[in-house]
Design an enzyme around this catalytic site. Structure first.
Site, short mmCIF file in Angstrom:
data_model
loop_
_atom_site.label_atom_id
_atom_site.label_comp_id
_atom_site.label_asym_id
_atom_site.label_seq_id
_atom_site.Cartn_x
_atom_site.Cartn_y
_atom_site.Cartn_z
N LYS A 122 19.55 102.17 14.87
CA LYS A 122 21.01 102.26 14.92
C LYS A 122 21.43 103.63 14.38
CE LYS A 122 24.91 99.33 13.30
NZ LYS A 122 25.23 98.13 12.46
N SER A 151 28.03 94.67 15.01
CA SER A 151 28.14 96.09 15.30
C SER A 151 26.84 96.72 15.81
CB SER A 151 28.59 96.84 14.05
OG SER A 151 27.59 96.77 13.06
N SER A 166 26.28 91.57 11.79
CA SER A 166 26.06 92.68 12.74
C SER A 166 24.65 92.81 13.28
CB SER A 166 26.46 94.01 12.09
OG SER A 166 27.86 94.12 12.06
#
Ligand SMILES: [Zn+2]
Lengths: 463, 480
Positions: free
Chosen positions: A56, A131, A155
């Site tokens: 990420k 997310s 997330s």
């Protein structure tokens, strides 16, 4: 090297349809793969040597742009790397690139990213979740063997559920947060997204452990997580919290949960009805604590030392105002304002202090429940993945999509999402296993046994 | 109407740790801008603070030395505000649960009784960086930020509003300064900002119970300025009230060149700091054993040491106070008396020649070229009659310059005292013959001339004649 090259080709081929990546690190990947080959040749290898991973874009990577999904960090090249990535890299893992995400990890659909849409590999009109949307989509689209995400209110688990992969949020303090761009410091935790439970156990083993650079990381010894995958759950006591199995749960999700419970029964697990009475307050509590911390954590993006700085500002205040107005997106601004308000003089006791008290009650709910059961089984999300744009104008609806994952972050304990079925429309649905603090072994064992008894994790999105 | 000033002080004490409070960077003063920085003190994304244990140790020492109780579980908090020298957009400080609470110091203003001043709290925090304006190399125009000082450890010591005059404020401040330098936790350098003070000043009619509106005065960085700033502020507030105006709550800045204060920001413009516990740092737990260990290792404090010097070495209160003005001075004294029992002589030399020479050369006692052992050697030469006290001052000068042993200097320069009566007699005879007229006058009753003869003999012997022997022989010869 072959695996890396194949993966880079796959990324190139499917990326236009998915949008998992913010940056593909071609050169780095090839250099890492070469180093891994030398390591393998010399016999100094681990499970992760040469494995192509993507992470990420919230993890700092030395010399490689790190945006956190924000315009604000469009030009930010960090001078150091996150501990979690350094650990994987020290095993010889290969970096394929940096993954798409909601801006500053604020969102449940990946729609707040400043770097374009990320689509669900199972249905490109749907969101991948957020997310860590890119982290889940990349695994599902087979653009990486495994990925790293972060989980503040769900997330990792929610996108894993929506994309049909395994997502693990370890106990708070289990994995270092050093070099991970902070959203809500008391809730953020790093974890892996993988195709199956064994990979998840391998990744956690490499990530876990005390980091002298993170005061909130814990020195609890790191067990051999792979050894925990015994394949049996006989006698395992599984709690079913009544607050999570509510009327109005999406019928596909309900059906999937019923089937999963049936599977565990066949495996001789025992079920216990439990109650987590303060569940209703979790979302409100989360949006006070997380935004309060965020309002302070994001103060450093002021245009002074790094990141976006507005041009032609008339004085200091104007530079701050314009840099931040231009650099941050709408959702980030909304949360900074909420958090600033919650901490303001005159409101602090009514909001922040009250939220902390409720957080303690929620924590106690879990600790009490774990007096009776070994793990807690719940849905990950109330619905399968929704359509892109469906909830983007309704923040409250969006916030409610994390209703089952948020309490775990508030309690600070561990949980994972495991593929458990599909909706009528063919979208993946995950089940959530919540464990006692620092007992990742038990949820991994339960997830693994489930995986052995089903074939959901073997299905592939067609791209 | 007569007015009673009410004063409270907030003192920032910069701690003398080798590294910063939340990272490993050096705290040394005066390096290239931004050369002593890392991701943590630069406030880079993802960086996290790790508490320096030495800072906690120093804070406990300061707390115990000022009679505070040590908080068993203290908490770091974020103080949120925007300023370019504040890299994270918040300062890590302590708010609700500071490490030390409820202490006091007894102060003594000359001509008044001793008075107890309450200390509300002492808390730990990080310093900010500083802005650099204009003419700096590499900086064409505008302002730069130097973050070398960012994250340097500070203690903030907050007094109760117990002070009633500028003299009391200065006395309190001096005592606090003495304690932190004595403990060795702060270098005490006020010019470089290692020990800086903000003063809260208000006035109320004598006999009133209600405190007046206060002004906070920033940037008072010497004992002299504290006195000036407070006195100016008291006058300003009294004049305002006497003119029928009201004092407004505000922050004022002291201007050392004019000796006045001017408004910096009003209460309305004051920041809402939105304090909340820092989630990146776990609560700081200090158990009784830790406090006890620190208490056991605490050095003898100035007050106690002064009392001991009076009883153990029979020094006057004045001498004992001077010799305990700093820990180094007191330790120099004790090192001397450990080698030499005549404490009075040591004390006289320290308060005389040594203090003068230190002042003249701007040297601190730590760097005194005449070490305790050398001073004691010199005193032994005097007591043994090898040199006179007067010659000793000459020898001391030479020791200060060269660092040599006093015996060596005495030998090299031929300064050994002459006590041999034969040699002295010869000098006396010569002088009495030469000064026959004066001898006659003395014998006719002009006793005062005795000093003249002593002086002549000493001069002729180049100061080396033993004064006692000279006196005795002169007297017998003149009377004979
Ligand atoms: Zn540093």
């Amino acid at each position: 090297m072959e695996a890396t090259k194949a993966m880079l080709a796959r990324i190139e081929a499917v990326e236009p349809q998915i949008g998992s990546f913010i940056t593909v690190t071609h050169g780095q990947a090839l250099a890492d793969a070469e180093a891994a080959d030398r390591r393998i040749a010399s016999g100094e290898m681990t499970f992760l040597t040469g494995i192509p991973l993507a992470i990420k874009d919230i993890f700092l990577t030395e010399g490689i742009r790190t945006t956190c999904g924000s315009r604000m960090l469009d030009n930010f090249i960090p001078p150091y790397s996150a501990t979690s990535w350094e650990k994987l890299h020290s095993h010889g893992a290969v970096l394929l690139g940096k993954l798409n995400q909601d801006e500053f990890a604020m969102g449940s659909s990946n729609e707040s990213s400043a770097f374009g849409v990320c689509r669900n590999p199972w249905d490109r009109t749907c969101i991948p979740g957020g997310s860590s949307g890119g982290s889940a989509a990349a695994v599902a689209a087979r653009q990486a063997t495994a990925t790293l995400g972060t989980d503040t209110g769900g997330s990792i688990r929610q996108p894993a559920s929506h994309c049909g992969c395994v997502g693990l949020k370890p106990t708070y303090g289990r994995v270092s947060r050093y070099g991970v761009i902070a959203y809500a410091s008391s809730l953020d935790q790093v974890g892996p997204l993988t195709r199956d439970v064994t990979d998840s156990a391998i990744m956690l083993g490499a990530l876990a452990g005390h980091d002298p650079k993170d005061s909130t990381s814990v020195a609890t010894p790191v067990p051999d997580y792979c050894a925990a995958l015994t394949g049996t759950v006989k006698g395992l006591r599984i709690g079913l919290p009544k607050e999570y199995f509510i009327a109005g749960l999406d019928p596909d999700v309900q059906k999937t949960m019923d089937a999963a419970i049936e599977t565990y029964r066949r495996l001789d697990a025992e079920f216990v009805d439990i109650s987590l009475p303060h569940t209703d307050y979790a979302v409100a509590t989360y949006y006070l604590i997380a935004t309060a911390e965020a309002s302070s954590n994001l103060a450093r993006y002021d245009g002074v030392r790094f990141g976006h700085r507005a041009e032609d500002a008339a004085g200091l205040l104007d530079m701050y105002t314009r840099s931040r107005s231009q650099g941050f997106g709408a959702e980030v601004k909304r949360r900074i304002m909420l958090g600033t308000y919650a901490l303001s003089s005159g409101y602090y006791d009514a909001y922040y202090v009250k939220a902390q008290k409720v957080r303690t009650l929620i924590m106690q709910d879990f600790m009490r429940a774990f007096g009776d059961v070994d793990v807690i089984l719940t849905p990950v999300a109330p619905t399968p993945a929704f359509k892109i744009g469906e909830k983007s104008d309704d923040p409250l609806q969006m916030y409610l999509s994390d209703i089952f994952t948020i309490p775990v972050n508030l309690a600070g304990t561990c949980a994972m999402s495991v593929p458990a079925g599909f909706s009528a429309a063919g979208l993946p649905i995950g089940l959530q296993l919540i464990g006692k603090p620092f007992d990742e072994e038990t949820i991994l064992r339960a997830a693994h046994a489930f995986e052995q008894a089903t074939e959901w994790h073997t299905r592939k999105a067609v791209i | 109407m007569r007015f009673q000033p009410v004063i409270g002080l907030e003192v920032h004490v910069q701690l003398k740790t080798a590294s910063k409070i939340f990272c490993g960077c050096s705290t040394a003063f005066g390096s290239e801008p931004n050369s002593q920085t890392c991701p943590v003190c630069l406030g880079l994304p993802g960086a996290l603070p790790v508490l320096n244990k030495q800072v906690v140790e120093f804070a406990i020492q300061a707390g115990l030395a000022t009679n505070c109780s040590i908080t068993p579980r203290s908490v770091f908090a974020r103080k949120n505000y925007f300023y370019p020298d504040l890299p994270k957009g918040y300062q890590i400080s302590q708010f609700e649960d500071p490490i030390c609470q409820h202490g006091w110091l007894d102060i003594q203003v000359e001509g008044q009784e001793s008075k107890r001043i309450g200390i509300t709290r002492i808390h730990m925090e990080e310093d900010a960086g500083k802005l650099v304006h204009g003419d700096v190399s590499g900086l064409e125009e505008g302002s730069g930020v130097d973050l070398n000082r960012a994250c340097t450890p500070l203690l903030e010591v907050v007094s109760e509003p117990d002070l009633r005059s500028s003299d009391e404020a200065v006395s309190y401040l001096k005592q606090l300064h003495q304690i932190v330098t004595w403990l060795g936790i702060c270098d005490g350098n006020m010019e470089e900002g290692s020990f800086r003070c903000d003063a809260n000043v208000s006035v109320m009619p004598v006999g009133s119970e209600t405190l007046g509106t206060r002004a906070e005065i920033k940037n008072v960085n010497s004992f002299k300025f504290v006195k000036q700033a407070i006195e100016y502020e008291i006058r300003r507030q009294i004049e305002l009230i006497e003119d029928g105006a009201t004092v407004v709550q505000e922050t004022r800045l002291f201007d050392p060149t004019s000796g006045t204060t001017r408004s910096m920001r009003s209460k309305e413009e004051a920041h809402d700091y939105r304090y909340f516990p820092d989630p990146d740092l776990v609560p700081l737990v200090i158990d009784d054993a830790w406090v006890q260990r620190t208490r056991d290792e605490l050095p003898e404090l100035p007050e106690q040491r002064m009392q001991r010097f009076m009883t153990e070495w029979d020094l006057s209160a004045y001498d004992a106070e001077v010799l305990t003005a700093s820990r180094s001075l007191a330790e120099y004294f004790e090192a001397c008396v450990a080698l030499h029992v005549n404490a009075k002589a040591v004390s006289n030399w320290m308060m005389g020649e040594i203090t003068r020479a230190l002042n003249d050369s701007g040297t601190s006692i730590d760097c005194c070229p005449v070490t305790p052992r050398l001073l004691v050697e010199l005193l032994k030469l005097i007591e043994g009659g090898t040199i006179s006290g007067k010659i000793a001052k000459t020898v001391f000068e030479a020791m200060w310059q060269s660092g040599k042993e006093p015996a060596t200097i005495v030998q090299e320069q031929g300064l050994v005292q002459v006590s041999d009566s034969g040699a002295i007699e010869a000098i006396i005879d010569e002088i009495l013959t030469r000064e026959a007229g004066q001898v006659a006058e003395f014998r006719s009753g002009k006793d005062k001339l005795f000093g003249f003869f002593v002086g002549q003999v000493m001069k002729a012997s180049k100061g080396k004649a033993n004064p006692a022997v000279v006196n005795e022989l002169l007297l017998s010869k003149l009377k004979g």
